[in-house]
Design a protein around this motif. Structure first.
Motif, short mmCIF file in Angstrom:
data_model
loop_
_atom_site.label_atom_id
_atom_site.label_comp_id
_atom_site.label_asym_id
_atom_site.label_seq_id
_atom_site.Cartn_x
_atom_site.Cartn_y
_atom_site.Cartn_z
N ALA A 12 0.83 -1.21 0.00
CA ALA A 12 0.00 0.00 0.00
C ALA A 12 0.86 1.26 0.00
O ALA A 12 0.51 2.27 -0.62
CB ALA A 12 -0.92 0.00 1.21
N THR A 13 2.00 1.19 0.68
CA THR A 13 2.92 2.35 0.69
C THR A 13 3.43 2.65 -0.71
O THR A 13 3.44 3.80 -1.15
CB THR A 13 4.10 2.06 1.64
N TYR A 234 3.59 3.19 -13.58
CA TYR A 234 2.48 2.25 -13.74
C TYR A 234 2.97 0.80 -13.66
O TYR A 234 2.40 -0.03 -12.95
CB TYR A 234 1.79 2.51 -15.07
N ILE A 235 4.06 0.49 -14.36
CA ILE A 235 4.59 -0.88 -14.39
C ILE A 235 5.08 -1.30 -13.01
O ILE A 235 4.79 -2.41 -12.52
CB ILE A 235 5.71 -1.00 -15.43
N VAL A 236 5.84 -0.40 -12.35
CA VAL A 236 6.37 -0.72 -11.02
C VAL A 236 5.23 -0.95 -10.03
O VAL A 236 5.27 -1.89 -9.22
CB VAL A 236 7.30 0.41 -10.53
N THR A 237 4.20 -0.11 -10.09
CA THR A 237 3.05 -0.26 -9.18
C THR A 237 2.37 -1.60 -9.41
O THR A 237 2.02 -2.31 -8.44
CB THR A 237 2.04 0.88 -9.41
N LEU A 238 2.18 -1.98 -10.66
CA LEU A 238 1.54 -3.25 -10.98
C LEU A 238 2.35 -4.43 -10.45
O LEU A 238 1.80 -5.37 -9.85
CB LEU A 238 1.34 -3.36 -12.49
N VAL A 240 4.53 -4.42 -7.98
CA VAL A 240 4.50 -4.42 -6.52
C VAL A 240 3.19 -5.01 -6.00
O VAL A 240 3.18 -5.78 -5.03
CB VAL A 240 4.71 -2.99 -5.97
N LEU A 241 2.08 -4.68 -6.64
CA LEU A 241 0.79 -5.23 -6.21
C LEU A 241 0.74 -6.76 -6.40
O LEU A 241 0.21 -7.47 -5.55
CB LEU A 241 -0.34 -4.57 -7.00
N ILE A 332 -6.86 -6.52 -2.90
CA ILE A 332 -5.68 -7.36 -3.13
C ILE A 332 -5.59 -8.45 -2.06
O ILE A 332 -5.33 -9.63 -2.35
CB ILE A 332 -4.40 -6.50 -3.14
N THR A 333 -5.83 -8.06 -0.82
CA THR A 333 -5.78 -9.03 0.28
C THR A 333 -6.89 -10.07 0.14
O THR A 333 -6.68 -11.26 0.38
CB THR A 333 -5.90 -8.31 1.63
#
Length: 356
Positions: A12-13, A234-238, A240-241, A332-333
């Motif tokens: 989330a961070t 966008y790619i890094v966030t995806l 990480v999720l 996500i959880t």
């Protein structure tokens, strides 16, 4: 469970921080690119000179929040020690907004009796800061003029700006005995390439006698850099999720494995699969919500640190990211808990409690 909470909080961070940067990068990069000069030029649409009132009209058209600066320029030929040079009349307050890359040794002129001299001119006639220089020329009425000025500073840009002598626009108009005529106006607008095109089209449609021209090397470069940076975020966030989901799923599988006897006991006492699902899924969703709240706080701190270290500017808080981050964390959880929850419902009390 603490490991799962940590995984959700970190995810989330990163989500909150990177999305904050994603939306604030255009503003930050726009401010960075404005230091390289104007990105919109106003020139005459015909053979006549550019009118000062038309430029003033343009200022009212460009949104005040988008306009960084608008600098008028008028050029006339003058002489110093019988050597011809170009004199430029301008507004020095606006010059500092549209051309912050100018390196001035000394100060910008504060009165009509001071001039700013380009480095090439200063070398040609041996001028230095504080020196007196006489400007000679012929006014529009055919009469010669000669007036002495004080050099307030020497400007270096590495470009053609070093070949001019700069004085205030009213003073140049007074020397030439006419006013209201300009050669060009430089605009620095904090806007994306598409927004800048729309502003140029609006000016062209609403102001007669002005032809707005985009400085394409700046507008195109800014658009290219922004697109690549936003795609990277966008790619890094995806990624990480996805990693967060895998980590939570793995952790919850370990939790289910550790609590198999507890689950078997609950089932032997009459607990239904639905109650087992609600128990584990409820724990997972609670972890997601708590991790999302922690992520909002830590994400903003993360984004602020990145912005200050990269752009040396503080970042603006996006209130809308609070519910978005929490909802995404819970989602996500929840998805990550589906497989562990299914595993929990398949526990056979007879097998896990055998020998108890």
């Amino acid at each position: 469970m603490l490991v799962a909470l940590l995984a959700v909080a970190i995810g989330a961070t990163i989500l909150s921080g990177l999305v904050t940067i994603y939306y604030d990068v255009p503003r930050q990069m726009g401010q960075e690119f404005r230091s390289y000069g104007a990105n919109l030029l106003l020139v005459s649409a015909n053979t006549d000179a550019l009118k000062a009132e038309s430029v003033s009209h343009v200022r009212s058209i460009i949104p005040s929040g988008k306009l960084v600066g608008l600098t008028p320029f008028r050029y006339e030929t003058i002489k110093i020690n019988n050597q011809p040079f170009m004199a430029a009349g301008t507004d020095f307050g606006e010059v500092q907004k549209t051309s912050p890359y100018w390196l001035v040794s000394g100060d910008y002129p504060k009165t009509d009796g001071e001039v700013l001299v380009g480095q090439t001119v200063a070398n040609a006639v041996a001028l230095s800061t504080g020196a007196k220089v006489a400007l000679n020329g012929v006014a529009s009425d055919g009469k010669a003029f000669s007036e002495q000025f004080t050099v307030s500073g020497i400007v270096q840009t590495g470009g053609s700006e070093e070949e001019c002598v700069y004085l205030t626009l009213p003073k140049l108009e007074s020397l030439m005995k006419n006013s209201g005529a300009l050669d060009v106006a430089e605009c620095s607008v904090s806007a994306s390439g598409k927004e800048l095109e729309n502003i140029a089209n609006t000016i062209s449609a609403n102001v007669d006698g002005i032809n707005p021209r985009l400085v394409k090397r700046l507008a195109k470069s800014e658009g290219t850099v922004l697109t690549k940076l936003q795609s990277l975020v966008y790619i890094v966030t995806l990624v990480v999720l996805i990693l967060t989901m895998v980590c939570v799923a793995t952790t919850m599988m370990a939790v289910v494995a550790e609590r198999r006897q507890e689950i078997g006991l609950e089932k032997s006492l009459g607990a239904s699969n639905q109650s087992i699902v609600c128990e584990f899924l409820g724990e997972g969703l609670f972890l997601g919500a708590l991790g999302g709240v922690l992520g909002v706080v830590l994400g903003f701190a993360f984004a602020q640190a990145v912005s200050i270290n990269v752009f040396t500017r503080s970042i603006s808080f996006q209130p809308l990211l609070v519910p978005i981050t929490i909802v995404v964390s819970v989602a996500i959880t929840g998805l990550a808990c589906l497989l562990p929850v299914r595993s929990a419902t398949e526990v056979d009390p007879a097998l896990v409690l055998k020998g108890e």
